[in-house]
Design an enzyme around this catalytic site. Structure first.
Site, PDB file in Angstrom:
ATOM      1  CG  ASN A   1     -61.992  47.328   2.692  1.00 57.75           C
ATOM      2  OD1 ASN A   1     -60.973  46.907   3.233  1.00 57.75           O
ATOM      3  ND2 ASN A   1     -62.651  48.375   3.145  1.00 57.75           N
TER       4      ASN A   1
ATOM      5  CE  LYS B   1     -64.170  48.302  10.262  1.00 60.16           C
ATOM      6  NZ  LYS B   1     -62.782  48.480   9.765  1.00 60.16           N
TER       7      LYS B   1
ATOM      8  CE  LYS C   1     -48.916  39.547  66.943  1.00 56.71           C
ATOM      9  NZ  LYS C   1     -47.498  39.109  67.107  1.00 56.71           N
TER      10      LYS C   1
ATOM     11  CD  GLU D   1     -44.786  41.480  66.349  1.00 60.23           C
ATOM     12  OE1 GLU D   1     -45.629  41.125  67.174  1.00 60.23           O
ATOM     13  OE2 GLU D   1     -44.353  40.737  65.437  1.00 60.23           O
TER      14      GLU D   1
ATOM     15  CB  THR E   1     -62.344  44.104   5.208  1.00 68.07           C
ATOM     16  OG1 THR E   1     -61.054  44.545   4.763  1.00 68.07           O
ATOM     17  CG2 THR E   1     -63.397  44.499   4.196  1.00 68.07           C
TER      18      THR E   1
ATOM     19  CB  CYS F   1     -46.658  39.992  63.479  1.00 73.31           C
ATOM     20  SG  CYS F   1     -45.606  38.541  63.146  1.00 73.31           S
TER      21      CYS F   1
ATOM     22  CB  SER G   1     -52.855  34.734   4.487  1.00 75.78           C
ATOM     23  OG  SER G   1     -52.385  34.985   5.809  1.00 75.78           O
ATOM     24  N   GLY G   2     -50.425  32.469   5.106  1.00 74.65           N
ATOM     25  CA  GLY G   2     -48.990  32.472   5.353  1.00 74.65           C
ATOM     26  C   GLY G   2     -48.585  33.521   6.362  1.00 74.65           C
ATOM     27  N   GLY G   3     -49.594  34.199   6.943  1.00 74.45           N
ATOM     28  CA  GLY G   3     -49.338  35.178   7.996  1.00 74.45           C
ATOM     29  C   GLY G   3     -49.549  34.578   9.371  1.00 74.45           C
TER      30      GLY G   3
END
Length: 643
Positions: free
Chosen positions: A441, A602, A115, A46, A477, A175, A357-359
């Site tokens: 599957n 899906k 302004k 400005e 699946t 401003c 599953s442990g995953g």
């Protein structure tokens, strides 16, 4: 300017109070630097041609005439530059003085924006000198170099429109205009402005930088726009005030670049105009666009190749800062648990069944279920964690699944499905030596049947484990792990699943649990549907469908912003520079599109599950996509990128 990117800058010259000629020379230096760095829009502070702190010298004809003269010289200097600049100066009109920013390009003054909010409180007393500007533009006579004159529009309701880049429409405010309850930028954005520029002289006081940054960031977010804020700095009178040159460039609430205060000079960043356009298109509550009463001023810019001056995060779903990441993880775990809590309470269900599953995914689902049970004040022993070893199960994942269940206090149940699946193969005439998709599957569907039947026995609810990345790729699946009674991970991307599990381990306060969770984190991602080799996982998901960090990157930009393949490829090259070659990125990008389009069926029948972020694939919410839509256009563009 390819793919909607445009380089913009905010510059703070060192000023000399009441020395327009010196100030103009310093502005020209910054223009030269900006031009060399391919900046296309450059904003100065400005009243920077005179200095903001001239005070009653603004009432002197000598200073005002000099400022006009130097504006003409500056305009002449911009000839040959492919650069639109906005520069502040005092401007006399009809016997009144206005605080304006002039838009200048290639020797022309395109317009003057006055302004409107004139502060007259605390340290500010601008009403002593300046009038509030008019909204409706009218023509103003200006002097150019060589004695030439021109007529340019002056008013707040001006839009500067790029003729050869339709997404670039600029509105301007000065401003204090942005600090008021209804800033001019509100109107500008609703009239079509995608970029707001602000020439400012905001003095520095303790903590003001935080508020200023929040203000500009929030305004850019509310208006879904780019915001370039240029602040006065060194050289302004320090009689009462100090200015720090706190320049800011925001894009829809995201800070792209911030100047180091008290340093001056130029900052630059690449705005993504397509992102802004697509976000406004997506948000039906933005608008409608109405530019009635606005005057549109045209200009053009050269289109040229641009190497990005912009950080592209390789992990857009994962905050880089640990504190932010931990906060995100806690929020997501809470959302998941609260969603499940509501569903269990609504159904009057006091039992849950989770296939473990442990995953990573099943681990996260079990952790979330335990948290939901705690919220409901239900005993965790009413959670049945079912491990179902089969042909691909390894000792490591089996042991981790069992130990995790025990530590969490859930009921562990083991159902070995080898015999059932083998019998099923016999029933349908499938050779157990044929490790095709049927082989895989059949195991997934048998596991789902076991879970559903156990849930029926206990009056429980099967908790889904699949994550959003798998759903996007169709890596599930159908009517197997694809199905559940409530999917707690349905909108959590794979790259974030890791961090949720890690966060839980770091904050659980149980060293044994932490040890198991960290070992799960170190285990390769696998469905474990093929026999192991030497007791180790032989089937690694990312070797088959590709790196999840790439797929999550693609997913984010495809669904969040609707970018086309060429732009996603360009961003991926930037984000994964040194990690993946161009051929690798294109290979997995093509596979992503192929799977994304072919596997929508899906996603069209997904179980309920809580949305946790800005991207989701629920058919009831974020992704209403035909299951038989054709992906030819996208795939052809990817193919063209390979040539």
């Amino acid at each position: 300017m390819e793919h909607g990117f445009i380089r913009v800058g905010a510059a703070t010259p060192q000023v000399s109070v009441a020395e327009p000629a010196q100030n103009r020379c310093r502005i020209e230096e910054l223009c030269r630097e900006a031009e060399a760095r391919q900046v296309k829009i450059l904003v100065f502070p400005e009243l920077c041609l005179t200095g903001y702190t001239c005070s009653d010298l603004f009432l002197q004809d000598t200073l005002l005439a000099a400022a006009r003269k130097e504006l003409a010289v500056l305009a002449d200097h911009t000839k040959g530059y492919d650069l639109l600049i906005f520069v502040g100066l005092p401007w006399m009109r009809g016997g009144k003085l206005y605080n304006v920013m002039a838009a200048v390009k290639e020797g022309q003054i395109l317009g003057l924006v006055p302004k409107t909010a004139i502060p007259n409180y605390s340290e500010f007393y601008e009403a002593r000198h300046f009038q509030s500007g008019n909204r409706v533009p009218s023509m103003e006579k200006v002097e150019l170099a060589g004695g030439m004159t021109d007529f340019v529009p002056m008013g707040t309701d001006l839009l500067f429109c790029c003729m050869n880049m339709e997404d670039l429409v600029i509105g301007a405010e000065v401003c204090e205009d942005v600090w008021v309850a209804n800033p001019p930028s509100n109107r500008h954005a609703l009239a079509g402005a995608t970029v707001i520029v602000n020439s400012s002289a905001s003095d520095e006081t303790t903590g003001k930088d935080i508020y200023r940054g929040s203000l500009i960031g929030n305004q850019s977010a509310r208006l879904v726009c780019g915001y370039i804020y240029a602040d006065a700095g060194e050289g302004e009178s320090s009689t009462d005030l100090v200015f720090a040159g706190h320049n800011l460039i925001y894009e829809n609430g995201t800070l792209l670049k911030e100047a180091e205060r008290f340093s001056g000079g130029l900052i630059l960043a690449d705005l993504d105009l397509e992102r802004l356009r697509n976000e406004r298109r997506r948000m039906n509550t933005f608008g409608p666009v109405d530019s009635t009463g606005y005057m549109k001023v045209s200009f053009s810019l050269n289109k040229e190749p641009l190497s990005l001056e912009r950080f592209v995060d390789a992990a857009p779903f994962v905050p880089g800062d640990k504190a932010d990441r931990d906060k995100r993880c806690e929020e997501i775990l809470s959302i998941q648990a609260m969603g499940l809590k509501k569903r269990l309470a609504h159904a009057g269900c006091k039992n849950a069944v989770v296939g473990i599953s442990g995953g990573l995914d099943s681990t996260l689902a079990l952790l979330v279920t335990a948290r939901a049970f705690d919220l409901l004040k239900l005993d965790r022993s009413c959670i049945t964690a079912v491990t179902m070893p089969c042909f691909g199960t390894t000792d490591r994942t089996y042991t981790n699944a069992c130990e995790l269940t025990k530590i969490l206090g859930a009921d562990l149940r083991e159902v070995d499905i080898r015999e059932a699946v083998t019998l099923h193969f016999k029933d349908i005439g499938h050779s157990i030596e044929d490790h095709s998709v049927t082989y895989e599957n059949s195991q997934a569907r048998e596991r789902t049947q076991v879970l559903m039947d156990i849930a029926n026995e206990s009056g429980g609810m099967v908790i889904g484990t699949g994550d959003m990345s798998e759903l996007a790729l169709g890596w599930a699946t159908y009517n197997g792990d694809h199905m559940s009674m409530y999917g707690v991970n349905a909108s959590v991307p794979k790259t974030l699943v890791r961090h949720l599990v890690r966060y839980y381990g770091e904050t659980c306060g149980d060293e044994k649990l932490k040890e198991i969770l960290f070992d799960i984190l170190d285990t390769p991602v696998s469905p474990e549907l093929l026999p192991p080799e030497d007791g180790k996982i032989s089937q690694k998901t990312e070797d088959i469908v590709g790196p999840y960090e790439l797929h999550d990157f693609f997913l984010y930009y495809i669904l969040r912003f609707g970018y086309r393949p060429a732009k996603i490829y360009r961003l991926a090259k930037e984000a994964f520079r040194g990690a993946y070659g161009n051929e690798t990125i294109l290979k997995w990008l093509e596979i992503f599109y192929r799977r994304f389009f072919s596997q929508q069926f899906k996603r069209s029948c997904l179980p309920d599950g809580p949305k946790v972020g800005s991207v989701a694939v629920s058919p009831r919410g974020d992704l209403r996509m035909p299951s038989d839509a054709c992906g030819r256009l996208w795939l052809e563009e990817v193919k063209a990128l390979k040539e």
